[in-house]
Scaffold this active site. Sequence first.
Site, PDB file in Angstrom:
ATOM      1  N   GLU A 278       0.874  -1.164   0.000  1.00  0.00           N
ATOM      2  CA  GLU A 278       0.000   0.000   0.000  1.00  0.00           C
ATOM      3  C   GLU A 278       0.912   1.214   0.000  1.00  0.00           C
ATOM      4  O   GLU A 278       1.690   1.416   0.939  1.00  0.00           O
ATOM      5  CB  GLU A 278      -0.871  -0.032   1.241  1.00  0.00           C
ATOM      6  CG  GLU A 278      -2.018   0.912   1.169  1.00  0.00           C
ATOM      7  CD  GLU A 278      -2.278   1.499   2.516  1.00  0.00           C
ATOM      8  OE1 GLU A 278      -2.135   2.732   2.633  1.00  0.00           O
ATOM      9  OE2 GLU A 278      -2.578   0.731   3.436  1.00  0.00           O
TER      10      GLU A 278
ATOM     11  N   CYS B 216      -2.584   8.029   4.278  1.00  0.00           N
ATOM     12  CA  CYS B 216      -2.536   7.466   2.933  1.00  0.00           C
ATOM     13  C   CYS B 216      -3.851   7.701   2.205  1.00  0.00           C
ATOM     14  O   CYS B 216      -3.898   7.698   0.986  1.00  0.00           O
ATOM     15  CB  CYS B 216      -2.199   5.983   2.995  1.00  0.00           C
ATOM     16  SG  CYS B 216      -3.213   5.070   4.146  1.00  0.00           S
TER      17      CYS B 216
HETATM   18  P1  NDP Z   1       9.369   4.428   3.675  1.00  0.00           P
HETATM   19  O1  NDP Z   1       8.920   3.761   2.450  1.00  0.00           O
HETATM   20  O2  NDP Z   1      10.723   4.990   3.715  1.00  0.00           O
HETATM   21  O3  NDP Z   1       9.225   3.474   4.918  1.00  0.00           O
HETATM   22  C1  NDP Z   1       8.125   2.649   5.115  1.00  0.00           C
HETATM   23  C2  NDP Z   1       8.560   1.454   5.950  1.00  0.00           C
HETATM   24  O4  NDP Z   1       9.511   0.704   5.227  1.00  0.00           O
HETATM   25  C3  NDP Z   1       9.238   1.843   7.244  1.00  0.00           C
HETATM   26  O5  NDP Z   1       8.915   0.909   8.230  1.00  0.00           O
HETATM   27  C4  NDP Z   1      10.695   1.745   6.887  1.00  0.00           C
HETATM   28  O6  NDP Z   1      11.535   1.549   7.997  1.00  0.00           O
HETATM   29  C5  NDP Z   1      10.678   0.547   6.000  1.00  0.00           C
HETATM   30  N1  NDP Z   1      11.830   0.435   5.124  1.00  0.00           N
HETATM   31  C6  NDP Z   1      12.477   1.422   4.483  1.00  0.00           C
HETATM   32  N2  NDP Z   1      13.470   0.897   3.748  1.00  0.00           N
HETATM   33  C7  NDP Z   1      13.452  -0.422   3.940  1.00  0.00           C
HETATM   34  C8  NDP Z   1      14.236  -1.506   3.465  1.00  0.00           C
HETATM   35  N3  NDP Z   1      15.228  -1.320   2.631  1.00  0.00           N
HETATM   36  N4  NDP Z   1      13.939  -2.749   3.886  1.00  0.00           N
HETATM   37  C9  NDP Z   1      12.904  -2.974   4.737  1.00  0.00           C
HETATM   38  N5  NDP Z   1      12.143  -1.982   5.216  1.00  0.00           N
HETATM   39  C10 NDP Z   1      12.401  -0.729   4.819  1.00  0.00           C
HETATM   40  O7  NDP Z   1       8.304   5.509   3.967  1.00  0.00           O
HETATM   41  P2  NDP Z   1       8.269   6.548   5.153  1.00  0.00           P
HETATM   42  O8  NDP Z   1       7.398   5.969   6.211  1.00  0.00           O
HETATM   43  O9  NDP Z   1       9.600   7.019   5.564  1.00  0.00           O
HETATM   44  O10 NDP Z   1       7.517   7.689   4.423  1.00  0.00           O
HETATM   45  C11 NDP Z   1       8.134   8.289   3.306  1.00  0.00           C
HETATM   46  C12 NDP Z   1       7.056   8.721   2.354  1.00  0.00           C
HETATM   47  O11 NDP Z   1       6.240   7.622   1.996  1.00  0.00           O
HETATM   48  C13 NDP Z   1       6.091   9.716   2.923  1.00  0.00           C
HETATM   49  O12 NDP Z   1       6.591  10.987   2.888  1.00  0.00           O
HETATM   50  C14 NDP Z   1       4.939   9.511   2.020  1.00  0.00           C
HETATM   51  O13 NDP Z   1       5.119  10.212   0.826  1.00  0.00           O
HETATM   52  C15 NDP Z   1       4.951   8.051   1.730  1.00  0.00           C
HETATM   53  N6  NDP Z   1       4.010   7.310   2.569  1.00  0.00           N
HETATM   54  C16 NDP Z   1       2.906   6.854   1.990  1.00  0.00           C
HETATM   55  C17 NDP Z   1       1.989   6.170   2.725  1.00  0.00           C
HETATM   56  C18 NDP Z   1       0.794   5.647   2.082  1.00  0.00           C
HETATM   57  O14 NDP Z   1       0.186   4.738   2.625  1.00  0.00           O
HETATM   58  N7  NDP Z   1       0.363   6.159   0.966  1.00  0.00           N
HETATM   59  C19 NDP Z   1       2.147   5.922   4.155  1.00  0.00           C
HETATM   60  C20 NDP Z   1       3.370   6.458   4.674  1.00  0.00           C
HETATM   61  C21 NDP Z   1       4.261   7.072   3.876  1.00  0.00           C
HETATM   62  P3  NDP Z   1      12.408   2.749   8.610  1.00  0.00           P
HETATM   63  O15 NDP Z   1      11.436   3.736   9.092  1.00  0.00           O
HETATM   64  O16 NDP Z   1      13.155   2.094   9.682  1.00  0.00           O
HETATM   65  O17 NDP Z   1      13.241   3.255   7.487  1.00  0.00           O
END
Ligand code: NDP
Length: 687
Positions: A263, A302
């Site tokens: 998602e 989201c």
């Molecule tokens: P990320 O995609 O960076 O992170 C989401 C999750 O993935 C976090 O738990 C993160 O952990 C984890 N993650 C990141 N890199 C890896 C990896 N290589 N391997 C395994 N897990 C990983 O999103 P963010 O939450 O930082 O948000 C960034 C942007 O994403 C927001 O600004 C927004 O634009 C979008 N977003 C969209 C959403 C939606 O549902 N539409 C919801 C939230 C965010 P960690 O935090 O430890 O890096």
Amino acid sequence: MLDTGRTARRLESYVSGAWRAGQGEAKPLAHAATGEVHALISSDGLDFAGALDWGRRTGGTALRRHTLHERALMLKAIGQALMAGKDEFYAESLATGATPRDAWPDIDGGIGTMLTFASKARRELPNAHVLPEGPVEMLSRDGSFVGQHILTPLEGVAVHINAFNFPVWGMLEKIAPALIAGVPCVVKPASQTAYLTELVVRRILEMQILPEGALQLICGGVGDLLDHVTGQDAVTFTGSAQTGQKLRTHPAVVQNSVRFTMEADSLNAAILGPDAGPGTPEFDLFVKEVAREMTAKAGQKCTAIRRVLVPAAHEGAVIDALRATLDRTAVGLPDDAQTRMGALVSLGEREGVRARIREIAAEAEIVCGTPDEVRLSSGDAARGAFLNPVLLRCADPFTARAPHEIEAFGPVATVMAYDGVEEAVALAKLGKGSLVSSVFTNDTGVAAEMVRGVAAFHGRIMLGNRDSAKSSTGHGAPLAPLVHGGPGRAGGGEEMGGMRGVKHFMMRSAIQGTPRLLAAVTGEWVPGAPAQQDIHPFRKSLADLRIGDQIVTDRREITEADVEHFAHFTGDTFYAHMDREAARANPFFEDRVAHGYLIASFAAGLFVMPEPGPVLANYGVDHLRFLAPVYFGDSLQVRLTCKQITPRDGTVYGEVRWDCCVTNQNQEVVAQYDVLTMVAKTWPLTE
Ligand code: NDP
């Protein structure tokens, strides 16, 4: 006001049966509104492969020993205890920048979702280890070879990688269906707000309701965890599209065909119907909803409205009305009673949102808000990640790309004008797949046309109008009984949706064999499986009743007098029962026929036991079909067989489903249905 003098807590992970701190230097996590270090996080040095193995061997094995209902009951107990102790979660949530009102969908919403799953599972699923699905399919003429789909728990681990914006709901809405399915979970919250998830997991594990290994938590990076996933594991991801694509194409995920649900970014639209001009209730509801969605959780949802699609004639009025509301939104410290909108999750996120606004503004004009200057009612914009709402207007929405493609994950939306429903639909589709859109209209034609037009691009569509103004759950709220997810850009995933969500963590297998063997697998009687006839099954309490207990009744003849009596008694004098000529002219009948409900009533008269006994009540029928006409002089016989037994926890009764087959003198089936009864666990009833 916020207590900023507290010491930062070093977060721990719960893996392989113990709370463990990561090695080395931990990363500081700043309080969203004050900038102070709130917690420290590291998962360095944890044995991730060992955690997966622990979950599969210890948690999975233990969970699968329980039935679907037993697992649901564990979640009910956990949910109730979390609800009772939720105040500390609200206090901790302030550090994420969310006001208590914004935390409600995360905390109460998350626990409520878990409780809804626990309740629906016990109402809708059998109290069994195997979940049969759909009807038994006849695969041979003589009924000796049949087929049915069944679902069993995956034997791996559900790895849930969550976003920062819903540290509680994001975890609970995913672990609830997985645990009911019988699959242990490894939760990996986004680092930025992991302190709140960690607190909730601590409380859950302290309850000692879940078997060891059913729930593990990783605070910090997941290291090499994904290298070790197998075809029995499932990975769910919520976050940015960029990370999601990276994880979806991870070699182990691809090579092992690991179930992967994603998602991600979603450019959700709210559409004002052409009928909903200024002065209509729908116009006011629309403005209120757009403003609320932009500012709730500072737009970090989201499902938040990013694209505001309005009839060209009303564009100016919509912008004026939104500007008036957004300008009034007091931005400040999340625990300040004046505050209407708290902080973004981090200064880094704020810079990211500002950068996205600049990209959108290259193809649109800002009509409300100043992204680089912050006006606050409390707090310090240099230290806290505050931002006022920003509304843009795109004059040329069919050629512009940015408003349809760039998700500014904050209090940001773009107004775009359309001319006619077709254009509104086309604009909504430029989002290339969204979690949700809403349509505000009081016109049934507009509602139908819009929904048919955009449904293929959306996981959920909310129709808003004056009649549901008070009862509507709103554009932004995903609900446990309904699916949450969207195609294309939104990630292509699907979560929740009631018991559909549970099935995402189970394997669907088609089982073929004789009715006897199939019944042994599912624990439910199927036609053709052995049945036993001793005493009348209605004389048996659940203590004695067995699947396959059966009664074949005496016969009863249907007479013209019966049909006349039933018709005048009930008022059902439909011509096929009363008028020979008219009945004969009907392509289905050769003569006057008995009422279907008369057949069902006579059937009950044939199989019930009149004296008080363990059958307490009849609460309905399922799948009722009248399969052949019954003429005067036909004689009916019933074969009633115990098909499914579902004891209810905490009550003196259980539910019993009976296969009811009514035949005529030629052994033709004239009616077929399931009779649903409540039966005492013991008889006579004990206190
Ligand atoms: P990320 O995609 O960076 O992170 C989401 C999750 O993935 C976090 O738990 C993160 O952990 C984890 N993650 C990141 N890199 C890896 C990896 N290589 N391997 C395994 N897990 C990983 O999103 P963010 O939450 O930082 O948000 C960034 C942007 O994403 C927001 O600004 C927004 O634009 C979008 N977003 C969209 C959403 C939606 O549902 N539409 C919801 C939230 C965010 P960690 O935090 O430890 O890096």
